[in-house]
Design a protein around this motif. Structure first.
Motif, short mmCIF file in Angstrom:
data_model
loop_
_atom_site.label_atom_id
_atom_site.label_comp_id
_atom_site.label_asym_id
_atom_site.label_seq_id
_atom_site.Cartn_x
_atom_site.Cartn_y
_atom_site.Cartn_z
N VAL A 142 0.83 -1.20 0.00
CA VAL A 142 0.00 0.00 0.00
C VAL A 142 0.87 1.25 0.00
CG1 VAL A 142 -1.69 1.31 1.34
CG2 VAL A 142 -1.91 -1.16 1.15
N TYR A 143 2.01 1.16 0.66
CA TYR A 143 2.88 2.32 0.78
C TYR A 143 4.08 2.29 -0.17
CZ TYR A 143 0.47 3.69 5.08
OH TYR A 143 -0.47 4.09 5.98
N ASN A 144 4.18 1.26 -1.00
CA ASN A 144 5.44 1.12 -1.72
C ASN A 144 5.69 2.23 -2.72
OD1 ASN A 144 3.74 0.44 -3.84
ND2 ASN A 144 4.89 -1.37 -4.43
N GLU A 145 4.62 2.87 -3.21
CA GLU A 145 4.85 3.97 -4.14
C GLU A 145 5.61 5.09 -3.45
OE1 GLU A 145 1.77 5.47 -6.46
OE2 GLU A 145 1.32 3.56 -7.43
N GLN A 146 5.32 5.28 -2.17
CA GLN A 146 6.04 6.33 -1.45
C GLN A 146 7.53 6.02 -1.40
OE1 GLN A 146 4.66 9.09 -0.42
NE2 GLN A 146 2.63 8.48 -1.08
N PHE A 147 7.87 4.78 -1.03
CA PHE A 147 9.28 4.41 -0.95
C PHE A 147 9.94 4.43 -2.33
CE2 PHE A 147 7.82 2.35 3.03
CZ PHE A 147 8.68 2.99 3.90
N TYR A 148 9.20 3.96 -3.33
CA TYR A 148 9.75 3.93 -4.69
C TYR A 148 10.05 5.34 -5.18
CZ TYR A 148 9.79 3.39 -9.78
OH TYR A 148 10.12 3.44 -11.10
N ARG A 149 9.10 6.23 -4.99
CA ARG A 149 9.31 7.60 -5.46
C ARG A 149 10.40 8.30 -4.66
NH1 ARG A 149 4.05 6.50 -6.72
NH2 ARG A 149 3.33 7.35 -8.71
N LEU A 150 10.56 7.90 -3.44
CA LEU A 150 11.57 8.53 -2.60
C LEU A 150 12.97 8.03 -2.92
CD1 LEU A 150 12.34 10.22 -0.09
CD2 LEU A 150 11.94 8.17 1.27
N ASN A 151 13.10 6.72 -3.13
CA ASN A 151 14.42 6.11 -3.24
C ASN A 151 14.95 5.99 -4.66
OD1 ASN A 151 14.91 5.53 -0.44
ND2 ASN A 151 13.31 4.00 -0.57
N ARG A 152 14.06 5.86 -5.62
CA ARG A 152 14.51 5.62 -7.00
C ARG A 152 15.09 6.89 -7.59
NH1 ARG A 152 16.38 4.57 -11.32
NH2 ARG A 152 15.40 3.40 -13.03
N ARG A 153 16.40 6.89 -7.84
CA ARG A 153 17.10 8.05 -8.40
C ARG A 153 17.17 7.93 -9.92
NH1 ARG A 153 16.43 9.05 -3.67
NH2 ARG A 153 17.97 9.91 -2.21
N ILE A 154 16.98 9.04 -10.61
CA ILE A 154 17.03 9.04 -12.07
C ILE A 154 17.84 10.23 -12.56
CG2 ILE A 154 14.84 7.81 -12.40
CD1 ILE A 154 13.49 10.50 -12.83
N GLY A 155 18.43 10.06 -13.73
CA GLY A 155 19.17 11.15 -14.35
C GLY A 155 18.29 11.95 -15.30
N LEU A 156 18.91 12.87 -16.06
CA LEU A 156 18.16 13.76 -16.93
C LEU A 156 17.41 13.00 -18.02
CD1 LEU A 156 17.78 16.87 -17.10
CD2 LEU A 156 19.47 16.86 -18.95
N GLN A 157 18.05 11.97 -18.60
CA GLN A 157 17.40 11.22 -19.67
C GLN A 157 16.14 10.50 -19.18
OE1 GLN A 157 18.24 10.97 -23.16
NE2 GLN A 157 16.14 10.22 -22.98
N GLU A 158 16.25 9.83 -18.02
CA GLU A 158 15.09 9.13 -17.47
C GLU A 158 14.00 10.12 -17.06
OE1 GLU A 158 16.22 5.25 -15.09
OE2 GLU A 158 17.67 6.85 -14.67
N PHE A 159 14.43 11.27 -16.55
CA PHE A 159 13.48 12.33 -16.19
C PHE A 159 12.69 12.73 -17.44
CE2 PHE A 159 11.62 16.12 -14.73
CZ PHE A 159 11.84 16.29 -13.36
N ALA A 160 13.41 12.94 -18.55
CA ALA A 160 12.76 13.33 -19.80
C ALA A 160 11.81 12.24 -20.29
CB ALA A 160 13.82 13.63 -20.85
N ASP A 161 12.23 10.98 -20.19
CA ASP A 161 11.37 9.88 -20.63
C ASP A 161 10.07 9.82 -19.83
OD1 ASP A 161 13.29 9.16 -22.47
OD2 ASP A 161 14.17 7.57 -21.22
N LEU A 162 10.18 10.05 -18.53
CA LEU A 162 9.00 9.96 -17.67
C LEU A 162 7.96 11.04 -17.99
CD1 LEU A 162 10.36 9.05 -14.12
CD2 LEU A 162 8.62 7.82 -15.41
N ILE A 163 8.39 12.21 -18.40
CA ILE A 163 7.44 13.28 -18.69
C ILE A 163 7.09 13.37 -20.18
CG2 ILE A 163 8.25 14.60 -16.70
CD1 ILE A 163 9.65 16.50 -18.65
N GLY A 164 7.72 12.50 -20.98
CA GLY A 164 7.40 12.48 -22.40
C GLY A 164 8.09 13.54 -23.23
N TRP A 165 9.22 14.04 -22.77
CA TRP A 165 10.00 15.03 -23.52
C TRP A 165 11.28 14.39 -24.03
CZ3 TRP A 165 10.23 20.37 -20.51
CH2 TRP A 165 8.93 20.89 -20.44
#
Length: 445
Positions: A55-78
């Motif tokens: 139930v809470y794993n999204e919180q830990f995932y969003r907190l702990n999972r580190r991403i660089g600029l390319q992954e950031f761009a992929d996630l927002i569709g840019w």
């Protein structure tokens, strides 16, 4: 690492990265950890702990999972180029939470927040907050969607399905809890803990109300069922024009159970009003649920409605007015085990299951199956160490009656050959299969 150690680490890390984003996440994670530390012991059951953490794993995932600029761009569709250009020209960009060498790192949560802000600006024309956290209103969303995708045909008879994006977060937990034998107090504490993560806890409040009712805790049952209906009506207000898919059982049964409490307390008009209302929400073509018989029953005899509800919905709900067999000769475990198999052989390994209550009484023949130490009668496992046995002497021979405390309305009779013979024996004890509440022709059992 112990949970308490992790809690200390979270607090220490926050001093290294004192950003608004981190602090907002830190507060939520810190609250979660405190909840886990103080949760009831049952929460640590191996069948539950995985579900509750999920139930809470999204919180830990969003907190702990580190991403660089390319992954950031992929996630927002840019593209990487678009994001780099935006970042170089715009000061209102999420602050990196870490660096790997010279590479800035963000969290998945920051990227998703950033995307949501962009969408809110383009769709609603409002400013967003780069540092907002993942609120439960964002991931636990309940919507009603027409079963048929034809907007021109939508009217008051249109059937809507219940679309809940977060139900998978607690469905496994709910099922696991139902298999545990815990007190209602622990059951309640665990579910309240879980409901903190839901934007609308209507379905879990229904489960709590139904569980309280089964425990004959009418005060708690009324409290949770009333709150459940209140939250269901946040999604389906009484002014809503349309019907609800009858596979959404929690919605419909919350009203039915609450109508029982009202009838039980003597508020008959309100009980009928609620039943008529929820009946109007059922599809015209009903496949699973129809309350018309219950409405007729309540209108003609509230006592029958109450008895029907107790018998059919809470099979083993305490019922002080149900009849009892007279006391027989109590037997020790070795004696009862020997007598059981002796009489089972005599009756061709057949037992008669006698169910009795206010509204319904019946006899059912079942084969005795399984090993000598622990056998099955119907769907019930009858281990001698869990079962009390009483011996009766009748003109046609000896009869052994088995009884389990957790099945207060069921007796298993061994030594008689058929249901007619069993009925004759019960009649000799003054117990019949009909009573004052089941002698009307219009009652359907």
């Amino acid at each position: 690492m112990m949970i308490s150690d992790f809690q200390k680490a979270v607090k220490q890390y926050s001093t290294l990265h004192p950003s608004v984003f981190w602090n907002s996440w830190k507060n939520e994670i810190d609250e979660l950890i405190c909840d886990l530390i103080t949760a009831p012991p049952v929460i640590q059951n191996k069948n539950l702990v995985g579900d509750i953490l999920y139930v809470y794993n999204e919180q830990f995932y969003r907190l702990n999972r580190r991403i660089g600029l390319q992954e950031f761009a992929d996630l927002i569709g840019w593209s990487n180029r678009q994001l780099s250009a935006f970042r170089s020209k715009n000061n209102h960009f999420p602050i990196p939470v870490d660096h790997l060498a010279a590479t800035p790192l963000w969290t998945v949560g920051q990227a998703e927040d950033f995307k949501r802000v962009l969408e809110s600006r383009s769709i609603r024309g409002v400013r967003g907050d780069w540092t907002s956290t993942e609120k439960k209103e964002h991931w636990h969303i309940i919507q009603l969607k027409p079963m048929e995708d034809r907007e021109e045909d939508i009217d008051e008879n249109t059937v809507y399905k219940w679309n809940e994006t977060g139900s998978n977060y607690y469905s496994g937990f709910r099922m696991s809890m139902s298999m545990l034998e815990v007190s209602f107090d622990d059951y309640e504490r665990v579910f309240v803990y879980l409901m903190k993560r839901l934007s609308n806890p209507a379905r879990l409040q229904y489960v709590l109300g139904a569980t309280a009712l089964k425990e004959a805790n009418f005060q708690k049952a009324e409290e949770y069922l009333r709150e459940s209906i209140k939250n269901f009506e946040r999604v389906v207000p009484q002014s809503f024009e349309g019907r609800i898919d009858d596979r959404m059982e929690d919605y419909f049964y919350a009203y039915l159970y609450y109508s029982f409490i009202l009838a039980y307390n003597g508020s008959l008009e309100e009980a009928l009003e609620i039943l008529h209302y929820v009946q109007s929400r059922l599809p015209e073509a009903r496949d699973y649920i129809d309350f018309q018989d219950q409405i007729d029953l309540l209108e003609k005899s509230p006592a029958h409605f109450i008895a029907w509800f107790q018998e059919l919905h809470f099979d083993d709900m305490p019922d002080p007015s149900a009849p009892c067999l007279p006391e027989g000769e109590e037997m020790s475990t070795p004696e009862s085990r020997r007598m059981f198999w002796e009489l089972a052989e005599k009756s061709n390994y057949k037992a008669i299951e006698f169910y009795y209550g206010n509204y319904e009484r019946n006899l059912t023949s079942s084969l005795i199956q399984g090993p000598e130490e622990r056998c099955m009668i119907s769907i019930y496992q009858m281990g001698c160490e869990e079962t009390s046995a009483s011996l009766y002497t009748w003109s046609k021979g000896q009869i052994l009656v088995l009884h389990r405390d957790n099945l207060p309305k069921r007796w298993f009779i061994v030594g008689l050959n058929n249901e007619d013979e069993t009925k004759e024996w019960l009649d000799s004890l003054g117990i019949t299969l009909s009573d004052e509440l089941s002698n009307l022709d219009w009652i359907s059992t």
